[in-house]
Structures are given as structure tokens and as C-alpha cells.
Write an enzyme that holds these catalytic residues in place. Sequence first.
Site, mmCIF file in Angstrom:
data_model
loop_
_atom_site.group_PDB
_atom_site.id
_atom_site.type_symbol
_atom_site.label_atom_id
_atom_site.label_comp_id
_atom_site.label_asym_id
_atom_site.label_seq_id
_atom_site.Cartn_x
_atom_site.Cartn_y
_atom_site.Cartn_z
ATOM 1 N N SER A 8 0.848 -1.198 0.000
ATOM 2 C CA SER A 8 0.000 0.000 0.000
ATOM 3 C C SER A 8 0.873 1.234 0.000
ATOM 4 O O SER A 8 1.645 1.464 0.942
ATOM 5 C CB SER A 8 -0.896 0.016 1.233
ATOM 6 O OG SER A 8 -1.400 1.327 1.426
ATOM 7 N N HIS A 33 -1.348 -1.297 -4.211
ATOM 8 C CA HIS A 33 -2.593 -0.962 -3.512
ATOM 9 C C HIS A 33 -2.667 0.550 -3.247
ATOM 10 O O HIS A 33 -1.723 1.143 -2.719
ATOM 11 C CB HIS A 33 -2.633 -1.740 -2.196
ATOM 12 C CG HIS A 33 -3.921 -1.633 -1.444
ATOM 13 N ND1 HIS A 33 -4.999 -2.458 -1.687
ATOM 14 C CD2 HIS A 33 -4.297 -0.803 -0.434
ATOM 15 C CE1 HIS A 33 -5.991 -2.143 -0.861
ATOM 16 N NE2 HIS A 33 -5.589 -1.136 -0.089
ATOM 17 N N ASP A 35 -4.929 3.593 -1.421
ATOM 18 C CA ASP A 35 -5.957 3.905 -0.428
ATOM 19 C C ASP A 35 -6.496 5.307 -0.657
ATOM 20 O O ASP A 35 -5.877 6.294 -0.265
ATOM 21 C CB ASP A 35 -5.367 3.774 0.978
ATOM 22 C CG ASP A 35 -5.110 2.315 1.311
ATOM 23 O OD1 ASP A 35 -6.065 1.532 1.236
ATOM 24 O OD2 ASP A 35 -3.961 1.971 1.611
ATOM 25 N N MET A 37 -9.071 8.156 0.115
ATOM 26 C CA MET A 37 -9.906 8.559 1.258
ATOM 27 C C MET A 37 -10.497 9.938 1.018
ATOM 28 O O MET A 37 -9.794 10.835 0.543
ATOM 29 C CB MET A 37 -9.050 8.604 2.525
ATOM 30 C CG MET A 37 -8.337 7.302 2.811
ATOM 31 S SD MET A 37 -7.375 7.453 4.308
ATOM 32 C CE MET A 37 -6.502 5.886 4.280
ATOM 33 N N HIS A 66 -8.529 0.929 -3.664
ATOM 34 C CA HIS A 66 -9.428 0.755 -2.521
ATOM 35 C C HIS A 66 -10.087 2.103 -2.245
ATOM 36 O O HIS A 66 -9.447 3.019 -1.723
ATOM 37 C CB HIS A 66 -8.577 0.275 -1.329
ATOM 38 C CG HIS A 66 -9.324 0.122 -0.049
ATOM 39 N ND1 HIS A 66 -8.685 -0.078 1.160
ATOM 40 C CD2 HIS A 66 -10.644 0.131 0.235
ATOM 41 C CE1 HIS A 66 -9.574 -0.175 2.123
ATOM 42 N NE2 HIS A 66 -10.782 -0.045 1.587
ATOM 43 N N MET A 68 -12.226 4.400 -0.230
ATOM 44 C CA MET A 68 -12.867 4.680 1.064
ATOM 45 C C MET A 68 -13.602 5.998 0.904
ATOM 46 O O MET A 68 -13.226 7.022 1.489
ATOM 47 C CB MET A 68 -11.795 4.730 2.161
ATOM 48 C CG MET A 68 -11.310 3.339 2.544
ATOM 49 S SD MET A 68 -9.759 3.377 3.447
ATOM 50 C CE MET A 68 -8.613 3.286 2.085
ATOM 51 N N MET A 137 -11.308 -5.607 6.021
ATOM 52 C CA MET A 137 -10.485 -4.679 6.799
ATOM 53 C C MET A 137 -10.117 -5.345 8.122
ATOM 54 O O MET A 137 -10.991 -5.824 8.853
ATOM 55 C CB MET A 137 -11.254 -3.389 7.108
ATOM 56 C CG MET A 137 -11.467 -2.435 5.941
ATOM 57 S SD MET A 137 -10.009 -2.042 4.971
ATOM 58 C CE MET A 137 -8.922 -1.321 6.199
ATOM 59 N N GLY A 142 -8.738 4.220 7.379
ATOM 60 C CA GLY A 142 -8.419 5.637 7.530
ATOM 61 C C GLY A 142 -6.935 5.912 7.742
ATOM 62 O O GLY A 142 -6.447 6.964 7.358
ATOM 63 N N PHE A 143 -6.237 4.978 8.332
ATOM 64 C CA PHE A 143 -4.836 5.229 8.687
ATOM 65 C C PHE A 143 -3.987 3.963 8.542
ATOM 66 O O PHE A 143 -4.477 2.853 8.789
ATOM 67 C CB PHE A 143 -4.735 5.721 10.141
ATOM 68 C CG PHE A 143 -5.589 6.927 10.398
ATOM 69 C CD1 PHE A 143 -5.109 8.203 10.124
ATOM 70 C CD2 PHE A 143 -6.889 6.785 10.871
ATOM 71 C CE1 PHE A 143 -5.913 9.331 10.333
ATOM 72 C CE2 PHE A 143 -7.702 7.896 11.081
ATOM 73 C CZ PHE A 143 -7.210 9.176 10.809
ATOM 74 N N ASP A 175 -6.520 -6.261 4.709
ATOM 75 C CA ASP A 175 -5.882 -4.943 4.705
ATOM 76 C C ASP A 175 -5.801 -4.372 6.118
ATOM 77 O O ASP A 175 -6.826 -4.115 6.751
ATOM 78 C CB ASP A 175 -6.742 -4.043 3.800
ATOM 79 C CG ASP A 175 -6.109 -2.697 3.513
ATOM 80 O OD1 ASP A 175 -5.049 -2.395 4.071
ATOM 81 O OD2 ASP A 175 -6.713 -1.946 2.718
ATOM 82 N N GLY A 176 -4.571 -4.158 6.595
ATOM 83 C CA GLY A 176 -4.360 -3.486 7.871
ATOM 84 C C GLY A 176 -3.601 -4.328 8.880
ATOM 85 O O GLY A 176 -3.997 -5.454 9.178
ATOM 86 N N GLY A 177 -2.487 -3.796 9.367
ATOM 87 C CA GLY A 177 -1.731 -4.484 10.413
ATOM 88 C C GLY A 177 -1.077 -5.786 9.970
ATOM 89 O O GLY A 177 -0.798 -6.654 10.803
ATOM 90 N N SER A 198 2.792 0.008 6.229
ATOM 91 C CA SER A 198 3.913 0.406 7.089
ATOM 92 C C SER A 198 4.958 -0.701 7.246
ATOM 93 O O SER A 198 6.144 -0.416 7.373
ATOM 94 C CB SER A 198 3.398 0.857 8.459
ATOM 95 O OG SER A 198 2.510 -0.083 8.991
HETATM 96 C C1 DX5 Z 1 -6.207 1.750 5.916
HETATM 97 C C2 DX5 Z 1 -5.731 1.313 4.539
HETATM 98 C C3 DX5 Z 1 -4.608 0.340 4.505
HETATM 99 C C4 DX5 Z 1 -3.339 0.794 5.124
HETATM 100 C C5 DX5 Z 1 -2.647 -0.396 5.669
HETATM 101 O O1 DX5 Z 1 -7.338 2.539 5.736
HETATM 102 O O2 DX5 Z 1 -6.801 0.707 3.851
HETATM 103 O O3 DX5 Z 1 -4.345 -0.100 3.182
HETATM 104 O O4 DX5 Z 1 -2.499 1.479 4.216
HETATM 105 O O5 DX5 Z 1 -1.598 0.060 6.411
HETATM 106 P P1 DX5 Z 1 -0.767 -0.860 7.377
HETATM 107 O O6 DX5 Z 1 -0.245 -1.999 6.561
HETATM 108 O O7 DX5 Z 1 0.292 0.085 7.829
HETATM 109 O O8 DX5 Z 1 -1.689 -1.294 8.469
HETATM 110 ZN ZN ZN Z 2 -6.477 -0.333 1.677
#
Ligand code: DX5
Ligand code: ZN
Length: 216
Positions: A8, A33, A35, A37, A66, A68, A137, A142-143, A175-177, A198
Site C-alpha cells: 500500500s 494498492h 488507499d 480517502m 481501494h 474509502m 479490513m 483511515g490510517f 488490509d491493515g496491520g 507500514s
Molecule cells: C487503511 C488502509 C490500509 C493501510 C494499511 O485505511 O486501507 O491499506 O495502508 O496500512 P498498514 O499496513 O500500515 O496497516
Molecule cells: Zn487499503
Amino acid sequence: MKRLVAPSILSADFNHLGKDIEMINQSEADYIHFDVMDGVFVPNISFGIPVIEHVNRIAEKPLDVHLMIVNPDHFIEPFVKAGASIVTVHYEACKHLHRTVQLIKSFGAKASVCLNPHTPVAVLEDIIQDLDMVLLMSVNPGFGGQKFIENTYKKVRQVRELIDSVNPDCLIEVDGGVNFETGAKLFEAGANVLVAGSFVFGAENPAEIISGLKQL
Ligand code: DX5
Ligand code: ZN
């Protein structure tokens, strides 16, 4: 079963975005990917069509977009024209989800639906046959850089069961963490595509992390 990785670019270095896209081109990543927003559906604003258009000129991997955003219908065509191969919309943001999914397909892109962490998998029952991908998700959208929500493993298994019986070609993306630990468990639960922001871009050698995720 397919095991794919989608870095991402939310966590990329926007001052040197071209360099990070080059890194992805040279890496084992399967998609890029994005994101997007709108500050309404999620409490953050990221980037939109012009950025995707520019990246598309140098990207050698399919663009996984993606959205959002609320009421995405108006923006499907411009995002596909900008280069999106896969368009993901949120279940929670679409009043007429079936119409939106058909719209995505009518422009020649793959259609994907995303569920927030609190949205039960059962809402997919009457749309799953039309989907190319389901995005779960594993953090609240969002972050980047948030903590993985453990309940996601259960949801991956539930979606796996649903698609195996109705639409086995449909992919499951999470997606996420995502890191090596959560990623391994997600693949084991039946996920096909890991999004990582990240974890990839915070590393000294991002391409190595991408390869590591592919080999889990
Ligand atoms: C959050 C995004 C994710 C985000 C994932 O809203 O959809 O794609 O970039 O970030 P990490 O991998 O850092 O959790
Ligand atoms: Zn995403």
C-alpha cells in the site's frame, strides 16, 4: 491457493513516489494498492485520480484501488480510466451495491467489495457470485500503522467457506496491520492477497519484506 502481496503506497515516500513504484516494479509484489480517502467515509484524506494516473504511467503491476469514499458510483469510470485494474468499494458506503458492482465490471475492471471490521460476512451472501475479490479490513479504515484486529481470522474462514461453495475464483484480500506473524495466519485461514503498508515501507529493505510475505 493463490498467495499474493499488494504493497500500500499510503506509507510510501511521497517526495520520491516514483522511486517507490520502481521498487515495487522490481519486487515480487503482485499489485500496487491505493488507499483513496475522502474525509467523509473515513476521518482522513489521502490522494485521488491524478496520483493514480501518474503512477499508472510507470507501474508494471496491476493497480488495486481501494475506495474509502461515499457514493463511489460517479468516480468508478475516472478511476478505471486512470488505470485501476481492481476497484474495491465499501459495503457500508453503497446504497445499491449490486448496481455499483455491475458498474465497475461494465468499465472492464475487476469488482471487489470491502467490509469494515464490524460488518458481518453474512451481508455478502447475495452479492458474492458477482465478485472478483472480497476485501476484509483488519483495522478501522483511515490510517496506516494500526494494530491488527484478531477477529479477522474468523471472518477470513467464513468468507473462504462462502466462496468455496459459490464462487471459488473469488479472491480474499486482507488490509491493515499485516506483518509476518499476522500474514502467515491469514494465509493459513484462507486469504489470498495481503495488503501491507507500514510493514513494507517502514523497513530498510522493502523488497525483501515483500518477498518474505510471498514466501510465508
Ligand atoms: C487503511 C488502509 C490500509 C493501510 C494499511 O485505511 O486501507 O491499506 O495502508 O496500512 P498498514 O499496513 O500500515 O496497516
Ligand atoms: Zn487499503
